[in-house]
Design an enzyme around this catalytic site. Structure first.
Site, PDB file in Angstrom:
ATOM      1  N   ASN A   6      -2.033  -1.837   4.368  1.00 44.92           N
ATOM      2  CA  ASN A   6      -2.557  -0.931   3.342  1.00 44.92           C
ATOM      3  C   ASN A   6      -3.959  -1.408   2.938  1.00 44.92           C
ATOM      4  O   ASN A   6      -4.133  -2.545   2.484  1.00 44.92           O
ATOM      5  CB  ASN A   6      -1.612  -0.932   2.130  1.00 44.92           C
ATOM      6  N   HIS A   9      -7.328  -1.553  -1.291  1.00 45.50           N
ATOM      7  CA  HIS A   9      -8.138  -2.390  -2.172  1.00 45.50           C
ATOM      8  C   HIS A   9      -9.492  -2.779  -1.594  1.00 45.50           C
ATOM      9  O   HIS A   9     -10.324  -3.334  -2.306  1.00 45.50           O
ATOM     10  CB  HIS A   9      -7.323  -3.572  -2.681  1.00 45.50           C
ATOM     11  N   HIS A  42      -3.534   5.136   0.051  1.00 44.59           N
ATOM     12  CA  HIS A  42      -2.946   5.965  -1.010  1.00 44.59           C
ATOM     13  C   HIS A  42      -4.053   6.795  -1.634  1.00 44.59           C
ATOM     14  O   HIS A  42      -5.006   6.241  -2.192  1.00 44.59           O
ATOM     15  CB  HIS A  42      -2.312   5.021  -2.056  1.00 44.59           C
ATOM     16  N   ARG A  44      -4.937   8.928  -4.640  1.00 41.97           N
ATOM     17  CA  ARG A  44      -4.414   9.185  -5.984  1.00 41.97           C
ATOM     18  C   ARG A  44      -5.120  10.379  -6.612  1.00 41.97           C
ATOM     19  O   ARG A  44      -6.241  10.710  -6.242  1.00 41.97           O
ATOM     20  CB  ARG A  44      -4.655   7.954  -6.874  1.00 41.97           C
ATOM     21  N   ARG A  48      -9.165   6.852  -7.500  1.00 41.04           N
ATOM     22  CA  ARG A  48      -9.771   5.602  -7.956  1.00 41.04           C
ATOM     23  C   ARG A  48     -10.188   4.686  -6.802  1.00 41.04           C
ATOM     24  O   ARG A  48     -10.997   3.799  -6.983  1.00 41.04           O
ATOM     25  CB  ARG A  48      -8.828   4.864  -8.902  1.00 41.04           C
ATOM     26  N   GLU A  69      -0.133   7.626   1.608  1.00 43.59           N
ATOM     27  CA  GLU A  69       0.740   7.736   0.428  1.00 43.59           C
ATOM     28  C   GLU A  69       0.140   8.747  -0.533  1.00 43.59           C
ATOM     29  O   GLU A  69      -1.078   8.766  -0.740  1.00 43.59           O
ATOM     30  CB  GLU A  69       0.824   6.397  -0.297  1.00 43.59           C
ATOM     31  N   THR A 100       1.935   1.484  -7.748  1.00 43.99           N
ATOM     32  CA  THR A 100       3.178   2.254  -7.783  1.00 43.99           C
ATOM     33  C   THR A 100       4.266   1.407  -8.439  1.00 43.99           C
ATOM     34  O   THR A 100       4.444   0.253  -8.086  1.00 43.99           O
ATOM     35  CB  THR A 100       3.593   2.627  -6.343  1.00 43.99           C
ATOM     36  N   GLU A 150      10.991   4.193   2.794  1.00 42.55           N
ATOM     37  CA  GLU A 150      10.402   2.873   2.584  1.00 42.55           C
ATOM     38  C   GLU A 150      11.095   2.283   1.362  1.00 42.55           C
ATOM     39  O   GLU A 150      10.941   2.791   0.239  1.00 42.55           O
ATOM     40  CB  GLU A 150       8.892   2.976   2.349  1.00 42.55           C
ATOM     41  N   HIS A 190       6.033  -3.290  -0.830  1.00 47.04           N
ATOM     42  CA  HIS A 190       5.573  -3.482  -2.216  1.00 47.04           C
ATOM     43  C   HIS A 190       5.746  -4.934  -2.641  1.00 47.04           C
ATOM     44  O   HIS A 190       6.845  -5.463  -2.611  1.00 47.04           O
ATOM     45  CB  HIS A 190       6.252  -2.565  -3.241  1.00 47.04           C
TER      46      HIS A 190
HETATM   47  N1  PXP Z   1       4.336   0.711  -0.372  1.00 47.14           N
HETATM   48  C1  PXP Z   1       3.969   1.589  -1.346  1.00 47.14           C
HETATM   49  C2  PXP Z   1       4.742   2.857  -1.457  1.00 47.14           C
HETATM   50  C3  PXP Z   1       2.891   1.322  -2.195  1.00 47.14           C
HETATM   51  O1  PXP Z   1       2.547   2.223  -3.139  1.00 47.14           O
HETATM   52  C4  PXP Z   1       2.169   0.128  -2.026  1.00 47.14           C
HETATM   53  C5  PXP Z   1       1.009  -0.159  -2.907  1.00 47.14           C
HETATM   54  O2  PXP Z   1      -0.011   0.743  -2.677  1.00 47.14           O
HETATM   55  C6  PXP Z   1       2.581  -0.754  -1.005  1.00 47.14           C
HETATM   56  C7  PXP Z   1       3.671  -0.449  -0.218  1.00 47.14           C
HETATM   57  C8  PXP Z   1       1.870  -2.031  -0.755  1.00 47.14           C
HETATM   58  O3  PXP Z   1       2.107  -2.898  -1.817  1.00 47.14           O
HETATM   59  P1  PXP Z   1       1.267  -4.227  -1.956  1.00 47.14           P
HETATM   60  O4  PXP Z   1      -0.163  -3.828  -2.144  1.00 47.14           O
HETATM   61  O5  PXP Z   1       1.870  -4.896  -3.149  1.00 47.14           O
HETATM   62  O6  PXP Z   1       1.469  -4.990  -0.670  1.00 47.14           O
END
Ligand code: PXP
Length: 237
Positions: A6, A9, A42, A44, A48, A69, A100, A150, A190
């Site tokens: 992901n 960031h 993701h 949003r 952001r 996402e 999330t 997931e 997550h």
């Molecule tokens: N899965 C989902 C559905 C999420 O919303 C996120 C965060 O954007 C992640 C996984 C990844 O989580 P993390 O950034 O804590 O690894």
């Protein structure tokens, strides 16, 4: 076990200065080159971090699998149908949240979610639902026709080693077994990082992990390729 990275960031870093770098698409390609099996981001409602432009560039460039996402809203459905990611992950979204906060409530929202999933499927998009470890919710996800789930590992990941964490891990394990048994492809994600991912990797029913923050944080210090390779080693791939 497959790793989906992901990259949100990196976009957060760009937006901290409302600047033009780092480019999420560049990071995605480097992550793929290091061996990542998929790229996740993701979009949003408040844009952001990831923006439509990023989605268009990612759709064009990502060769593995693009998983976007989003909330289950009409605005987001329109974006999904335009961009056509390989997978759409439906997530709940609260405007003030930092990230999330939990799984989507499927059973209570069947009427809205069912047609939404169907419309995405008709366009050739596989649908995932981010879901808590509740077996009734997982059953409901199967019933409305999602392709995969997931499982939210956040509760496990937020706990220190000890009995409470073991209990949370057991809930993830049971949810994965159940999802797999009823014919769903099972992913997890997550809060996973280089220290807590091991026990999740040991769950055979989980085919893929979606990991963001910990990889981005490590990448800021050692580079994205090293950060992805380090995580792939822990996943045994
Ligand atoms: N899965 C989902 C559905 C999420 O919303 C996120 C965060 O954007 C992640 C996984 C990844 O989580 P993390 O950034 O804590 O690894």
């Amino acid at each position: 076990m497959r790793l989906a990275v992901n990259i949100d960031h990196f976009a957060t870093l760009r937006q901290a200065r409302k600047a033009t770098e780092p480019e999420p698409v560049l990071v995605a390609l480097l992550a793929e080159q290091a061996g990542a099996h998929g790229i996740v981001c993701h979009i949003r409602a408040d844009r952001r971090h990831i923006k439509e432009r990023d989605l268009r560039l990612l759709r064009d460039a990502v060769k593995t699998k693009l998983n976007v996402e989003m909330a289950a809203t009409n605005e987001m459905k329109r974006i999904a149908l335009e961009i056509r990611p390989d997978v759409v992950s439906l997530v709940p979204e609260r405007p003030e949240e930092l990230t999330t906060e939990g799984g989507l409530k499927v059973a209570a929202n069947r009427k809205g979610l069912g047609p939404h999933v169907k419309a995405l499927g008709k366009a050739g998009i596989r649908t995932s639902i981010f879901i808590d470890t509740n077996l009734e919710e997982i059953k409901a996800a199967r019933e409305i026709g999602v392709d995969l789930i997931e499982i939210n590992t956040g509760q496990y990941a937020d706990l220190r080693e000890g009995p409470a964490r073991e209990k949370a891990l057991e809930a993830v394990r049971r949810a994965a077994e159940f999802g797999h048994k009823i014919g769903l492809e099972v992913h997890g994600g997550h809060g996973l990082d280089y220290r807590n991912v091991g026990p999740i990797v040991a769950i055979p029913e989980i085919a893929e992990l979606s990991i963001g923050f910990s990889i981005v944080a490590r990448a800021a210090v050692v580079g994205i390729e090293r950060a992805v390779l380090d995580m792939l080693a822990l996943l045994g791939t």
